[in-house]
Write an enzyme that holds these catalytic residues in place. Structure first.
Site, PDB file in Angstrom:
ATOM      1  N   LYS A  80       0.861  -1.187   0.000  1.00  0.00           N
ATOM      2  CA  LYS A  80       0.000   0.000   0.000  1.00  0.00           C
ATOM      3  C   LYS A  80       0.892   1.230   0.000  1.00  0.00           C
ATOM      4  CE  LYS A  80      -4.521   0.728   0.228  1.00  0.00           C
ATOM      5  NZ  LYS A  80      -5.614  -0.071  -0.299  1.00  0.00           N
ATOM      6  N   GLY A 178     -20.721   6.724   4.078  1.00  0.00           N
ATOM      7  CA  GLY A 178     -19.878   7.035   2.923  1.00  0.00           C
ATOM      8  C   GLY A 178     -20.536   6.620   1.627  1.00  0.00           C
ATOM      9  N   GLY A 180     -19.529   7.376  -1.521  1.00  0.00           N
ATOM     10  CA  GLY A 180     -18.597   7.687  -2.605  1.00  0.00           C
ATOM     11  C   GLY A 180     -18.671   6.632  -3.688  1.00  0.00           C
ATOM     12  N   HIS A 181     -17.524   6.300  -4.251  1.00  0.00           N
ATOM     13  CA  HIS A 181     -17.502   5.371  -5.383  1.00  0.00           C
ATOM     14  C   HIS A 181     -18.172   4.040  -5.059  1.00  0.00           C
ATOM     15  CE1 HIS A 181     -14.327   8.173  -6.680  1.00  0.00           C
ATOM     16  NE2 HIS A 181     -14.802   7.881  -7.870  1.00  0.00           N
ATOM     17  N   VAL A 182     -17.793   3.438  -3.924  1.00  0.00           N
ATOM     18  CA  VAL A 182     -18.364   2.135  -3.581  1.00  0.00           C
ATOM     19  C   VAL A 182     -19.753   2.304  -2.962  1.00  0.00           C
ATOM     20  CG1 VAL A 182     -18.076   0.030  -2.235  1.00  0.00           C
ATOM     21  CG2 VAL A 182     -16.066   1.165  -3.203  1.00  0.00           C
ATOM     22  N   TYR A 184     -22.085   4.475  -3.194  1.00  0.00           N
ATOM     23  CA  TYR A 184     -23.187   4.805  -4.108  1.00  0.00           C
ATOM     24  C   TYR A 184     -23.670   3.546  -4.844  1.00  0.00           C
ATOM     25  CZ  TYR A 184     -25.764   6.808  -8.016  1.00  0.00           C
ATOM     26  OH  TYR A 184     -26.744   7.099  -8.926  1.00  0.00           O
TER      27      TYR A 184
HETATM   28  P1  NAD Z   1     -14.491   7.449  -1.879  1.00  0.00           P
HETATM   29  O1  NAD Z   1     -13.453   8.400  -1.427  1.00  0.00           O
HETATM   30  O2  NAD Z   1     -15.001   7.520  -3.263  1.00  0.00           O
HETATM   31  O3  NAD Z   1     -15.773   7.495  -0.916  1.00  0.00           O
HETATM   32  C1  NAD Z   1     -15.692   7.639   0.460  1.00  0.00           C
HETATM   33  C2  NAD Z   1     -16.822   8.567   0.846  1.00  0.00           C
HETATM   34  O4  NAD Z   1     -16.883   8.607   2.261  1.00  0.00           O
HETATM   35  C3  NAD Z   1     -16.620   9.999   0.359  1.00  0.00           C
HETATM   36  O5  NAD Z   1     -17.778  10.412  -0.347  1.00  0.00           O
HETATM   37  C4  NAD Z   1     -16.394  10.788   1.639  1.00  0.00           C
HETATM   38  O6  NAD Z   1     -16.896  12.097   1.562  1.00  0.00           O
HETATM   39  C5  NAD Z   1     -17.161   9.940   2.641  1.00  0.00           C
HETATM   40  N1  NAD Z   1     -16.764  10.127   4.029  1.00  0.00           N
HETATM   41  C6  NAD Z   1     -15.523  10.299   4.548  1.00  0.00           C
HETATM   42  N2  NAD Z   1     -15.582  10.397   5.885  1.00  0.00           N
HETATM   43  C7  NAD Z   1     -16.889  10.270   6.213  1.00  0.00           C
HETATM   44  C8  NAD Z   1     -17.604  10.281   7.442  1.00  0.00           C
HETATM   45  N3  NAD Z   1     -16.981  10.443   8.611  1.00  0.00           N
HETATM   46  N4  NAD Z   1     -18.936  10.113   7.416  1.00  0.00           N
HETATM   47  C9  NAD Z   1     -19.595   9.949   6.246  1.00  0.00           C
HETATM   48  N5  NAD Z   1     -18.976   9.940   5.054  1.00  0.00           N
HETATM   49  C10 NAD Z   1     -17.637  10.101   5.037  1.00  0.00           C
HETATM   50  O7  NAD Z   1     -13.873   5.981  -1.584  1.00  0.00           O
HETATM   51  P2  NAD Z   1     -14.402   4.620  -2.159  1.00  0.00           P
HETATM   52  O8  NAD Z   1     -13.615   4.275  -3.364  1.00  0.00           O
HETATM   53  O9  NAD Z   1     -15.889   4.618  -2.219  1.00  0.00           O
HETATM   54  O10 NAD Z   1     -13.923   3.639  -1.010  1.00  0.00           O
HETATM   55  C11 NAD Z   1     -14.590   3.629   0.246  1.00  0.00           C
HETATM   56  C12 NAD Z   1     -13.797   2.763   1.222  1.00  0.00           C
HETATM   57  O11 NAD Z   1     -13.687   1.442   0.691  1.00  0.00           O
HETATM   58  C13 NAD Z   1     -12.358   3.233   1.451  1.00  0.00           C
HETATM   59  O12 NAD Z   1     -11.999   2.925   2.770  1.00  0.00           O
HETATM   60  C14 NAD Z   1     -11.539   2.377   0.489  1.00  0.00           C
HETATM   61  O13 NAD Z   1     -10.223   2.198   0.922  1.00  0.00           O
HETATM   62  C15 NAD Z   1     -12.322   1.063   0.560  1.00  0.00           C
HETATM   63  N6  NAD Z   1     -12.186   0.249  -0.644  1.00  0.00           N
HETATM   64  C16 NAD Z   1     -12.518   0.752  -1.862  1.00  0.00           C
HETATM   65  C17 NAD Z   1     -12.384  -0.049  -2.994  1.00  0.00           C
HETATM   66  C18 NAD Z   1     -12.766   0.466  -4.359  1.00  0.00           C
HETATM   67  O14 NAD Z   1     -12.884  -0.353  -5.297  1.00  0.00           O
HETATM   68  N7  NAD Z   1     -12.995   1.746  -4.546  1.00  0.00           N
HETATM   69  C19 NAD Z   1     -11.925  -1.362  -2.873  1.00  0.00           C
HETATM   70  C20 NAD Z   1     -11.613  -1.855  -1.588  1.00  0.00           C
HETATM   71  C21 NAD Z   1     -11.751  -1.042  -0.476  1.00  0.00           C
END
Ligand code: NAD
Length: 357
Positions: A80, A178, A180-182, A184
């Site tokens: 990482k 949260g 965000g990407h996941v 939603y």
């Molecule tokens: P992202 O940054 O797109 O979304 C995270 C969301 O959480 C953001 O919209 C942010 O504003 C919100 N957020 C942050 N702190 C918050 C809080 N205290 N309360 C409410 N909302 C809050 O990230 P992502 O890609 O959706 O990933 C989410 C999590 O999943 C991360 O921890 C990431 O490491 C993990 N993850 C993601 C993937 C992937 O494919 N994207 C794969 C494995 C693990």
């Protein structure tokens, strides 16, 4: 570029940090284990208050990546990287190119991918200075988040099945921290399956999008963890489950994408003591990396879908084994991942490569 330290500490094979005055890059790369293959892991960019917090994140996240790939049967090790800075303010092409140069110093032992605070576009810029990058080839790659969300959705069903003896989500309530990407995409799977979805995000745009598109019910960021619900799904940052928060949870299942949801190992037992079924993060959130692997191997859509389905089965067997042995689910998931590592005839990818050169 200046390499400040190169140390083999804790259980990690390599931890290096860099500070590049020209671009403003301060970053850490942690390689936990390369027994199964090169260490693959995302690059997180976050405005850490202290360098020690960034280091802790890199160490814990890279260890999780080792277990994630091992459990998912992928030929990857765990690594990482973290960039210290605000992605909205500090991210520049020069900084990303400097990150690529930093990654390149490891000659392929670490392969960088996107994570919180970085995107596939950023990986394309990083790819200008290193070829050890995944997630940058527009032809091969799609955003991994929908695949991650699909895996989490299947893991949620496994959790629901263990508690309610049915995996139907109709009428079940899920609280997502949260969107965000996941988060939603997960909310979309859940609303399509008939679940009542509560959601929270500190980013108003993301919250409003989920409210408008999917009809989720907004909850304050301070309250989302404690929302009465069947499933709590942490999809923001790690370490949200600690002694204080666990005592106040009002859920029966925890199943979300965020890495390192448990603040400490003891929290596994705390959740068990409260009779809350915890789906270990590195088992349930493997969909993205599994899909990247299959896309890179030009797998057909059926193979890709089957590989994601496997996540649901893997989570179900962790939960079952934990229940029958009356121990925490995280402990069982780590044991299962270590069984995979021990079954591997290779001992260390980087040493083998060095010997081969
Ligand atoms: P992202 O940054 O797109 O979304 C995270 C969301 O959480 C953001 O919209 C942010 O504003 C919100 N957020 C942050 N702190 C918050 C809080 N205290 N309360 C409410 N909302 C809050 O990230 P992502 O890609 O959706 O990933 C989410 C999590 O999943 C991360 O921890 C990431 O490491 C993990 N993850 C993601 C993937 C992937 O494919 N994207 C794969 C494995 C693990």
């Amino acid at each position: 570029m200046r390499q400040l330290t190169a140390q083999n500490g804790t259980e990690h094979e390599t931890v290096i940090t860099t500070k590049d005055a020209d671009s403003g890059l301060t970053a850490i790369i942690a390689i936990h284990n390369t027994q199964l293959g090169p260490a693959v892991g995302g690059c997180r960019m976050f405005p850490y208050a202290q360098e020690a917090h960034a280091l802790r994140d890199a160490l814990r996240l890279s260890q999780g990546m080792t277990y994630k790939s091992a459990l998912a049967g992928l030929p990857f090790g765990g690594g990482k990287s973290v960039i210290l800075g605000d992605p909205r303010r500090d991210k520049t092409p020069a900084l990303l190119r400097a990150m690529g140069t930093f990654v390149d110093m490891l000659a392929g032992r670490y392969i960088i991918a996107e994570d919180s605070g970085t995107s596939p576009d950023d990986m394309r810029v990083i790819g200008e200075t290193t070829r050890h990058v995944t997630g940058s080839n527009a032809q091969l790659r799609e955003d991994p988040s929908p695949a991650t969300a699909h895996g989490v959705f299947l893991g949620i069903k496994a959790g629901i099945r263990q508690v309610f003896d049915t995996e139907s989500l109709a009428g079940r309530s899920v609280a997502i921290q949260g969107l965000g990407h996941v988060g939603y995409h997960l909310a979309k799977y859940l609303t399509n399956a008939g679940a009542k979805v509560y959601g929270s995000d500190i980013n108003v745009e993301n919250l409003t999008r989920a409210e408008k598109d999917l009809g989720i019910t907004a909850v304050s960021p301070h309250e989302i963890l404690f929302q009465p619900c069947d499933v709590l799904s942490p999809c923001a940052m790690g370490a949200v489950l600690d002694e204080i928060s666990i005592a106040k949870l009002q859920t029966q299942v925890i199943a979300g994408a965020a890495n390192n949801q448990l603040a400490t190992n003891e929290d596994d037992e705390r959740l068990r003591a409260r009779n809350i079924v915890y789906c270990p993060d590195f088992a349930i959130n493997a969909g993205g990396i599994v899909d990247i692997h299959h896309q890179n191997n030009n797998a057909c859509s059926d193979t890709r879908a089957e590989a994601i389905e496997h996540i649901g089965h893997s989570v179900a067997s962790i939960l079952e084994r934990a229940r029958s042995q009356a121990v925490g689910t995280q402990k069982i998931a780590v044991a299962m991942a270590e069984e995979q590592l021990n079954a591997c005839p290779q001992k260390n990818y980087s040493l083998q490569r060095a010997a081969a050169v």
